[in-house]
Enzyme design. Sequence first.
Site, mmCIF file in Angstrom:
data_model
loop_
_atom_site.group_PDB
_atom_site.id
_atom_site.type_symbol
_atom_site.label_atom_id
_atom_site.label_comp_id
_atom_site.label_asym_id
_atom_site.label_seq_id
_atom_site.Cartn_x
_atom_site.Cartn_y
_atom_site.Cartn_z
ATOM 1 N N ASP A 167 57.720 9.589 -9.840
ATOM 2 C CA ASP A 167 57.807 11.030 -9.575
ATOM 3 C C ASP A 167 58.865 11.222 -8.494
ATOM 4 O O ASP A 167 58.628 10.913 -7.329
ATOM 5 C CB ASP A 167 56.475 11.574 -9.046
ATOM 6 C CG ASP A 167 55.476 11.871 -10.153
ATOM 7 O OD1 ASP A 167 55.903 12.298 -11.230
ATOM 8 O OD2 ASP A 167 54.276 11.678 -9.917
ATOM 9 N N ARG A 175 59.289 9.897 -3.757
ATOM 10 C CA ARG A 175 58.676 8.577 -3.634
ATOM 11 C C ARG A 175 59.651 7.555 -3.053
ATOM 12 O O ARG A 175 59.244 6.630 -2.368
ATOM 13 C CB ARG A 175 58.201 8.081 -5.005
ATOM 14 C CG ARG A 175 57.352 9.047 -5.791
ATOM 15 C CD ARG A 175 56.078 9.428 -5.083
ATOM 16 N NE ARG A 175 55.221 10.224 -5.950
ATOM 17 C CZ ARG A 175 54.281 11.047 -5.518
ATOM 18 N NH1 ARG A 175 54.079 11.201 -4.219
ATOM 19 N NH2 ARG A 175 53.541 11.725 -6.376
ATOM 20 N N HIS A 285 44.600 18.488 -8.673
ATOM 21 C CA HIS A 285 44.253 17.178 -8.117
ATOM 22 C C HIS A 285 42.779 17.129 -7.723
ATOM 23 O O HIS A 285 42.168 16.058 -7.701
ATOM 24 C CB HIS A 285 45.111 16.868 -6.882
ATOM 25 C CG HIS A 285 46.554 16.610 -7.196
ATOM 26 N ND1 HIS A 285 47.488 17.619 -7.250
ATOM 27 C CD2 HIS A 285 47.214 15.458 -7.477
ATOM 28 C CE1 HIS A 285 48.671 17.097 -7.547
ATOM 29 N NE2 HIS A 285 48.532 15.798 -7.691
ATOM 30 N N ASP A 355 49.685 14.699 -17.496
ATOM 31 C CA ASP A 355 49.696 14.479 -16.061
ATOM 32 C C ASP A 355 48.703 13.350 -15.777
ATOM 33 O O ASP A 355 47.968 12.908 -16.675
ATOM 34 C CB ASP A 355 49.290 15.771 -15.341
ATOM 35 C CG ASP A 355 49.807 15.829 -13.908
ATOM 36 O OD1 ASP A 355 50.278 14.802 -13.395
ATOM 37 O OD2 ASP A 355 49.722 16.916 -13.303
#
Length: 591
Positions: A167, A175, A285, A355
Site C-alpha cells: 500500500d 509504507r 477497520h 480489501d
Amino acid sequence: MNSSPRRVVILALAVSLFASSCATDDAGPDGSGNGGAGSESSAGQQRSSAEEDAQAEHDAAVDEARQAREAALAGPGEEHYEQAAGIVAEMSLQQQAGQVLIGEYQGNDVESAAAQIQQLHLGGVILMGHNIPGGTSSVDTEALTGQLQVLAAADPQREVPPILSVDQEGGLVTRVGAPVTEWPTPMAYGAAYAADPERGLRLTRAGHQHMGRDLLDLGFTVSFAPNADVTIGAADPTIGSRSLGGDPEAVGNLAVAGIRGLAEGGLAGSVKHFPGHGSVTDDSHYTLPVQQADLEQLRSRDWVPFAQAVEAGVPMVMMGHIEVPALDPGVPSSLSAAAYEEIRSMGHEGVIVTDAMNMAATYGGGDQAAVSALAAGADLLLMPTSVPGAHAALVEAVESGELPAERLSEAAERVIALVLWQQDLAAGELAAGPDVPMPDILHEEDRGNDDGAADLEALRSSEAADVLLGEAVTVVEGQCEAPLVTDSIQIYGGTEQDRARLAAAAERAGISTGAGPVVTLLGGMTPGTGDVVVALDRPEGLASSTAGTKIALYGRTPESFDALLRVLTGEAAPGGLPVSVGEYGQGHSGC
C-alpha cells in the site's frame, strides 16, 4: 485618424490601377482575365487541401500512437488472458486455490513467507509497515530489495512469479519512506487540479510514474493505489487526505492519471475502495460502515470515479467492506454478489481484489469469508486472517460443490493475466512502460504544452515531489505573495518530526527559530491558533482555526516544508481547495 479628400481620391485611384493591372496581367487567351486568377485560386485551394490532409494524417497518427500507449497501460491484453487460461488449465485445485490469495507475514521473517508461497502456491504477499527493514521512515533499501528477491524466487517451478505488493499512496499511507522519496497526500494532486485541471493531471501522472519506478526498482510489482473515494470532508473519518478530493469528476480524472502513472513506472495499480469509503462515517477497520445513500445518489457521486476508471481501462479494482442496503442489506460489499455485479456492469473485465479480509467489517474475515467473497465475484483475496485456513476452505468448497470450480478457475486466470501483463510492462515488451521511449510524434506533441509538466519524468523523484508541492500549497486566508516572516519563526503543534522538518526547512531558507511570528502545525482536524496556521494533511481544521493566515499544505515531507517556507517568504501559492473547508468551497484560493 482623419483623412483628407485628396488622400482618399489618391487611395481610390491606386486601388483602381492595381486592380486593372492585375486584370491585365492575369488575362487568359480570350482576354477575359480568368486565366491567371483562376490558376492562382486553384493552386491556393490545392495547397489548402494538401495542408488539411497532412494535418488530418498527423492527427490520426498521434491518436493511433496515444491509443496504443493507453491500451498497453490499461491492463492485460487478449494474449495475456489466452496465456493465463493455458497455465490455469494445467494447475491442480490446490494451486488454483493458492493463486487467488495474497498473504502477509510478521516482521522480517521472509523465509517463512517464502515457504508459505511455495507450499500453498500463493498468488503473492503484501508488505506492511512492520515488514519494512529499518522502519517506514528510515528504510534499509538494500535489505528490502534482498527480501523481495527471496520472495520472488520462492517457488522456481511456477510459471508466473508471486505478486509482491504494498500500500503506497503517499501521505498517511506510506509504507516505504526515506530514503525513498516520500510523496505528499493524494489530496495534493487535487489541489493542483483545482488550480489548473490540465496541469494537475500531468502532475498526477508524473508523480505516480516516479512512485511506481521507485517501487519497481526495489522489487515490488503491485501498489494498491490510487484512491477513487470521493470524500465528504470533515464528516469522513477514514479517507480524508487520502482522497483526491470532493468532486466526483475531478477524482475520476485524477484516479485514471494516477493509475496510468503507476503503469508507466512498471507497476500494476488498483483503484479503491468501491463502493466508496469517502462518504461513510465509520471506519471499516473497526466496524462495518453503512452507506445510506440510494443507488441514484451513489451513481451520481461515489461511483462516478470508478465508472470513469473502468471506461478508461484499469488492471484492478479494490472492493471495500461497506454495507449498501440499496444493493444488499446486511452484507459487506466484499461478500455481496450485487456489489461485484455493479463493477462488472461498468465494463471491468480485470481483477477485483478485496480489501484486507482481516478487517472487522468482514466479521473477522474467517475462513468461510474467503469462500463467500470468491463466490460473490472476487478474484483476489487480500490478507485472510489465516492464509492456510482460507486455502483449505477454498479447496473444500470446490470439492463439495459449494464453490463452482469454474469460478475459481476464472479468478485464477484473471490474476495470472495481471501478473503476465505487469511482467511484460516492466520488461519493456509493450507499447509503453518504464523503459519504453515515448514515440517521437507524441513527444513532439507533449513538448508543445508549455506548462513544463512533461519534463517532470526527467527529474529525480524528490525534485518532482518538490514541483508538485509548489503547485498544491493553498493560501485559504491571508495575504498572497507577501513576506509573512522575516528573520525568525516560532514553531508549535504537529509531531516532533514535523517541527524538526519545518525547522530544517527554515534553516535552508535562512530563517532562524525561537522568536518571531507563531507558525502552528495541524496534524488533524483539531483547530489551532497563531499568526500562521498550517494544515499538514487534510485542510478542514483550518475552518475553526484563528490566524491571520491559513495555509493548506497537504503533506509533511521535507519537500512540503520547503514549499511552505517559500510561501512564508513571499512566493506564490497557486493551489486551490480540493474539498470544502467551512465557508470555502472546492476550488477556493485566497490568492
